[in-house]
Design a protein around this motif. Structure first.
Motif, PDB file in Angstrom:
ATOM      1  N   VAL A   1       0.855  -1.193   0.000  1.00  0.00           N
ATOM      2  CA  VAL A   1       0.000   0.000   0.000  1.00  0.00           C
ATOM      3  C   VAL A   1       0.892   1.244   0.000  1.00  0.00           C
ATOM      4  CG1 VAL A   1      -1.777   1.321   1.217  1.00  0.00           C
ATOM      5  CG2 VAL A   1      -1.853  -1.185   1.221  1.00  0.00           C
ATOM      6  N   GLU A   2       0.590   2.192  -0.883  1.00  0.00           N
ATOM      7  CA  GLU A   2       1.291   3.472  -0.935  1.00  0.00           C
ATOM      8  C   GLU A   2       0.255   4.588  -1.115  1.00  0.00           C
ATOM      9  OE1 GLU A   2       4.016   3.342  -4.154  1.00  0.00           O
ATOM     10  OE2 GLU A   2       5.446   2.006  -3.133  1.00  0.00           O
ATOM     11  N   VAL A   3       0.623   5.774  -0.665  1.00  0.00           N
ATOM     12  CA  VAL A   3      -0.232   6.937  -0.893  1.00  0.00           C
ATOM     13  C   VAL A   3       0.082   7.462  -2.296  1.00  0.00           C
ATOM     14  CG1 VAL A   3      -0.909   9.252  -0.132  1.00  0.00           C
ATOM     15  CG2 VAL A   3      -0.296   7.512   1.560  1.00  0.00           C
ATOM     16  N   ALA A   4      -0.871   7.302  -3.230  1.00  0.00           N
ATOM     17  CA  ALA A   4      -0.652   7.754  -4.609  1.00  0.00           C
ATOM     18  C   ALA A   4      -0.932   9.245  -4.773  1.00  0.00           C
ATOM     19  CB  ALA A   4      -1.538   6.960  -5.568  1.00  0.00           C
ATOM     20  N   GLU A   5      -1.860   9.726  -3.999  1.00  0.00           N
ATOM     21  CA  GLU A   5      -2.242  11.140  -4.135  1.00  0.00           C
ATOM     22  C   GLU A   5      -2.798  11.617  -2.796  1.00  0.00           C
ATOM     23  OE1 GLU A   5      -5.684  13.728  -6.456  1.00  0.00           O
ATOM     24  OE2 GLU A   5      -4.847  11.935  -7.426  1.00  0.00           O
ATOM     25  N   TYR A   6      -2.250  12.728  -2.341  1.00  0.00           N
ATOM     26  CA  TYR A   6      -2.710  13.282  -1.070  1.00  0.00           C
ATOM     27  C   TYR A   6      -3.909  14.203  -1.295  1.00  0.00           C
ATOM     28  CZ  TYR A   6       1.816  11.674   0.674  1.00  0.00           C
ATOM     29  OH  TYR A   6       2.900  10.914   1.015  1.00  0.00           O
ATOM     30  N   ALA A   7      -4.751  14.316  -0.264  1.00  0.00           N
ATOM     31  CA  ALA A   7      -5.863  15.268  -0.328  1.00  0.00           C
ATOM     32  C   ALA A   7      -5.307  16.675  -0.515  1.00  0.00           C
ATOM     33  CB  ALA A   7      -6.696  15.198   0.957  1.00  0.00           C
ATOM     34  N   PRO A   8      -5.960  17.506  -1.315  1.00  0.00           N
ATOM     35  CA  PRO A   8      -5.430  18.846  -1.578  1.00  0.00           C
ATOM     36  C   PRO A   8      -5.499  19.731  -0.342  1.00  0.00           C
ATOM     37  CG  PRO A   8      -7.627  18.651  -2.496  1.00  0.00           C
ATOM     38  CD  PRO A   8      -7.256  17.294  -1.993  1.00  0.00           C
ATOM     39  N   VAL A   9      -4.685  20.773  -0.387  1.00  0.00           N
ATOM     40  CA  VAL A   9      -4.754  21.827   0.629  1.00  0.00           C
ATOM     41  C   VAL A   9      -5.218  23.108  -0.068  1.00  0.00           C
ATOM     42  CG1 VAL A   9      -3.056  20.856   2.190  1.00  0.00           C
ATOM     43  CG2 VAL A   9      -2.279  22.237   0.280  1.00  0.00           C
ATOM     44  N   PHE A  10      -5.740  24.039   0.702  1.00  0.00           N
ATOM     45  CA  PHE A  10      -6.386  25.213   0.125  1.00  0.00           C
ATOM     46  C   PHE A  10      -5.816  26.493   0.732  1.00  0.00           C
ATOM     47  CE2 PHE A  10      -9.214  21.611   0.275  1.00  0.00           C
ATOM     48  CZ  PHE A  10      -9.732  21.534  -1.012  1.00  0.00           C
ATOM     49  N   VAL A  11      -5.727  27.503  -0.121  1.00  0.00           N
ATOM     50  CA  VAL A  11      -5.266  28.821   0.320  1.00  0.00           C
ATOM     51  C   VAL A  11      -6.315  29.849  -0.093  1.00  0.00           C
ATOM     52  CG1 VAL A  11      -3.417  30.537   0.262  1.00  0.00           C
ATOM     53  CG2 VAL A  11      -2.882  28.115  -0.027  1.00  0.00           C
ATOM     54  N   ALA A  12      -6.687  30.715   0.832  1.00  0.00           N
ATOM     55  CA  ALA A  12      -7.667  31.768   0.559  1.00  0.00           C
ATOM     56  C   ALA A  12      -7.170  33.074   1.153  1.00  0.00           C
ATOM     57  CB  ALA A  12      -9.031  31.406   1.155  1.00  0.00           C
ATOM     58  N   GLY A  13      -7.755  34.175   0.686  1.00  0.00           N
ATOM     59  CA  GLY A  13      -7.410  35.479   1.249  1.00  0.00           C
ATOM     60  C   GLY A  13      -6.444  36.261   0.392  1.00  0.00           C
ATOM     61  N   ASP A  14      -5.543  36.974   1.042  1.00  0.00           N
ATOM     62  CA  ASP A  14      -4.668  37.932   0.361  1.00  0.00           C
ATOM     63  C   ASP A  14      -3.424  37.255  -0.195  1.00  0.00           C
ATOM     64  OD1 ASP A  14      -6.413  39.989   0.977  1.00  0.00           O
ATOM     65  OD2 ASP A  14      -5.464  40.386   2.905  1.00  0.00           O
ATOM     66  N   VAL A  15      -3.612  36.393  -1.208  1.00  0.00           N
ATOM     67  CA  VAL A  15      -2.500  35.775  -1.923  1.00  0.00           C
ATOM     68  C   VAL A  15      -2.700  36.014  -3.415  1.00  0.00           C
ATOM     69  CG1 VAL A  15      -1.978  34.015  -0.195  1.00  0.00           C
ATOM     70  CG2 VAL A  15      -3.701  33.556  -1.944  1.00  0.00           C
ATOM     71  N   GLU A  16      -1.632  35.857  -4.177  1.00  0.00           N
ATOM     72  CA  GLU A  16      -1.708  36.104  -5.610  1.00  0.00           C
ATOM     73  C   GLU A  16      -2.556  35.060  -6.330  1.00  0.00           C
ATOM     74  OE1 GLU A  16      -0.587  38.599  -7.474  1.00  0.00           O
ATOM     75  OE2 GLU A  16       0.049  39.642  -5.663  1.00  0.00           O
ATOM     76  N   LYS A  17      -2.460  33.770  -5.896  1.00  0.00           N
ATOM     77  CA  LYS A  17      -3.191  32.700  -6.591  1.00  0.00           C
ATOM     78  C   LYS A  17      -3.934  31.828  -5.578  1.00  0.00           C
ATOM     79  CE  LYS A  17       0.523  31.108  -8.490  1.00  0.00           C
ATOM     80  NZ  LYS A  17       1.436  30.236  -9.273  1.00  0.00           N
ATOM     81  N   PRO A  18      -5.057  32.288  -5.046  1.00  0.00           N
ATOM     82  CA  PRO A  18      -5.817  31.450  -4.111  1.00  0.00           C
ATOM     83  C   PRO A  18      -6.393  30.236  -4.830  1.00  0.00           C
ATOM     84  CG  PRO A  18      -7.059  33.411  -4.723  1.00  0.00           C
ATOM     85  CD  PRO A  18      -5.684  33.585  -5.309  1.00  0.00           C
ATOM     86  N   GLY A  19      -6.607  29.165  -4.068  1.00  0.00           N
ATOM     87  CA  GLY A  19      -7.186  27.969  -4.659  1.00  0.00           C
ATOM     88  C   GLY A  19      -6.670  26.709  -4.001  1.00  0.00           C
ATOM     89  N   ALA A  20      -6.838  25.577  -4.693  1.00  0.00           N
ATOM     90  CA  ALA A  20      -6.417  24.269  -4.184  1.00  0.00           C
ATOM     91  C   ALA A  20      -5.040  23.915  -4.747  1.00  0.00           C
ATOM     92  CB  ALA A  20      -7.436  23.200  -4.568  1.00  0.00           C
ATOM     93  N   PHE A  21      -4.208  23.244  -3.905  1.00  0.00           N
ATOM     94  CA  PHE A  21      -2.864  22.845  -4.303  1.00  0.00           C
ATOM     95  C   PHE A  21      -2.599  21.423  -3.822  1.00  0.00           C
ATOM     96  CE2 PHE A  21      -2.855  27.421  -4.025  1.00  0.00           C
ATOM     97  CZ  PHE A  21      -2.187  27.805  -5.180  1.00  0.00           C
ATOM     98  N   GLN A  22      -1.688  20.741  -4.527  1.00  0.00           N
ATOM     99  CA  GLN A  22      -1.318  19.376  -4.177  1.00  0.00           C
ATOM    100  C   GLN A  22      -0.482  19.368  -2.897  1.00  0.00           C
ATOM    101  OE1 GLN A  22      -2.231  16.460  -5.784  1.00  0.00           O
ATOM    102  NE2 GLN A  22      -1.324  15.497  -4.003  1.00  0.00           N
ATOM    103  N   PHE A  23      -0.883  18.556  -1.950  1.00  0.00           N
ATOM    104  CA  PHE A  23      -0.123  18.444  -0.707  1.00  0.00           C
ATOM    105  C   PHE A  23       1.195  17.728  -0.963  1.00  0.00           C
ATOM    106  CE2 PHE A  23       1.061  15.772   2.914  1.00  0.00           C
ATOM    107  CZ  PHE A  23       1.267  16.745   3.871  1.00  0.00           C
ATOM    108  N   ARG A  24       2.221  18.148  -0.211  1.00  0.00           N
ATOM    109  CA  ARG A  24       3.523  17.483  -0.263  1.00  0.00           C
ATOM    110  C   ARG A  24       3.902  17.082   1.159  1.00  0.00           C
ATOM    111  NH1 ARG A  24       7.001  20.846  -4.726  1.00  0.00           N
ATOM    112  NH2 ARG A  24       5.254  21.509  -5.995  1.00  0.00           N
ATOM    113  N   PRO A  25       4.472  15.926   1.335  1.00  0.00           N
ATOM    114  CA  PRO A  25       4.868  15.515   2.688  1.00  0.00           C
ATOM    115  C   PRO A  25       5.774  16.554   3.334  1.00  0.00           C
ATOM    116  CG  PRO A  25       5.011  13.670   1.180  1.00  0.00           C
ATOM    117  CD  PRO A  25       4.749  14.878   0.341  1.00  0.00           C
TER     118      PRO A  25
END
Length: 431
Positions: free
Chosen positions: A108-132
């Protein structure tokens, strides 16, 4: 919470934002470790890659659903919440081996992690791929860093410049409308129109005023010449019919005289015929001649009536043309007065806005300090909790990071007033 890095608020002196350096390392592949973390706790939204040697039907990718459960062949619903890859491998292999001899060959391996999200005063708000081992600073680098917002005073100054430009345009528009109104009034009254008929506007440069007035004067002259040409053409037609009427009247008068003479001659001839002095054909000839003259006189009177009718139609056409022109100009003037009133209201509103912006700019004379505040929201045991963190705080899949740009005093007050009990779980995870 202790910090191991310096603050990167916008008020620091000659200090570069660490997210810039982090972004550079990410692009070069020299950033944080990308290998799977053996101690990572699996959670909702992750995708697991399960392989069983020699069993293609038992191999595939499975997304962790609500409650941390996957639906696996032979086993059914299987909870993997908060387990590591090694834990899932061991427990799932034991269950599958009861149905298949190849169950012990399960990985068993983790093929894809649940996304993380950024909101507010950033240049590119949205969902991003989680990294260990992801931290806030790395997630900020992926989101392009804090949004570059102009200082409030600078923003107000730009708004003030735009408002003053709009006011200048409105005043120019109003002067143009007033010049048009003066021309329409002169056309309605059929009075002269020149530069002196337009009131001056102190807020519009003399050069622009002269250009606008000259354009209206040129249009006034063009329209007046067209009107005069039309009236002249109709007047010429009327004069032609007037001459025709006079000619017909003269011809009718001559025919009436001729009729009177013929009637007198015919009466004399008839008396002579009674005495036998003249012959019958002479009398008949005079009667035919008299009848022809009367017929011609009747034709002339019909022609006279038609000429007078045409002359009357031209008179009515002259009146109609004049009334139509005055009616159109009057309607245009009515609509223009409403437009000018609206422009006056817009000018008053623009003046009010400028006064408010000038007052605000007068208040913002001293320096203002800002800092970037990070609020991390995490779901645990089916509930969400939030707390403020720094840029080295650890990120977990499914986390929501809100970035806010606050004044230092405002940020300090918000931090002191935030309840801490609801964030105990996040604080424990980060520490």
């Amino acid at each position: 919470m202790p910090r191991t890095s310096r603050s990167w608020g916008c008020c620091s002196k000659k200090r570069y934002s660490p997210w810039l350096f982090s972004a550079a390392f990410l692009l070069l592949g020299l950033g944080f470790p990308q290998a799977a973390d053996q101690g990572y706790a699996i959670g909702e939204g992750d995708v697991l890659s399960i392989k069983v040697y020699g069993e293609d039907g038992l191999s595939g990718q499975y997304r962790v659903g609500p409650g941390g459960v996957i639906n696996y062949p032979l086993v059914g619903e299987f909870s993997v919440q908060d387990l590591t890859s090694a834990d899932v491998t061991r427990q799932l292999a034991e269950r599958v081996s009861a149905f298949s001899p190849n169950g012990r060959n399960l990985t068993v391996e983790v093929a894809e992690y649940a996304p993380v999200f950024v909101a507010g005063d950033v240049e590119k708000p949205g969902a991003f791929q989680f990294r260990p081992r992801m931290i806030v600073l790395e997630l900020m680098a992926l989101a392009g860093g804090p949004r570059r917002v102009a200082p409030e005073a600078e923003s107000s100054l730009v708004s003030l410049i735009n408002a003053e430009t709009e006011l200048s345009d409105l005043r120019l528009t109003r002067f143009s409308q007033v010049a048009l109104k003066s021309r329409l009034e002169a056309e309605i009254k059929e009075a002269p129109f020149d530069a002196g008929a337009v009131p001056e506007e102190s807020f519009v440069t003399p050069h622009l005023q002269q250009r606008i007035v000259n354009d209206e004067i040129a249009l006034f002259r063009t329209r007046r010449e067209a009107r005069l040409d039309q009236e002249k053409a109709l007047s010429n037609q009327r004069e032609g019919y007037e001459q025709e009427i006079r000619s017909l009247q003269s011809s009718i008068a001559l025919h009436d005289s001729e009729v009177a003479l013929l009637e007198q001659e015919l009466a004399t001839a008839e008396k002579l015929l009674e005495r036998g002095i003249t012959v019958q054909p002479r009398v008949l000839g005079l009667k035919r001649e008299l009848s022809a003259v009367k017929r011609n006189a009747l034709d002339l009177r019909l022609a006279l009536a038609r000429a007078k009718q045409k002359q009357l139609e031209i008179d009515l056409k002259l009146v109609e043309v004049r009334n139509t022109r005055i009616g159109e100009n009057t309607q245009n003037l009515k609509e223009l007065n409403l437009t000018i009133a609206r422009t006056e209201q817009k000018i008053a509103s623009a003046v009010s806005v400028i006064a408010e912006l000038q007052a605000k700019l007068g208040e913002r004379t001293g320096p203002r300090s800002w800092r970037t505040v990070f609020t991390l929201t995490r779901r645990s045991a089916g509930q969400y909790s939030s707390m403020e963190v720094d840029d080295l705080a650890a990120i977990r899949p499914g986390d929501i990071l809100r970035v806010e740009r606050r004044e230092v005093a405002q940020a300090r007050a918000a931090s002191q007033s935030r309840p801490r009990g609801a964030s105990a779980q996040i604080s424990a995870d980060i520490n």
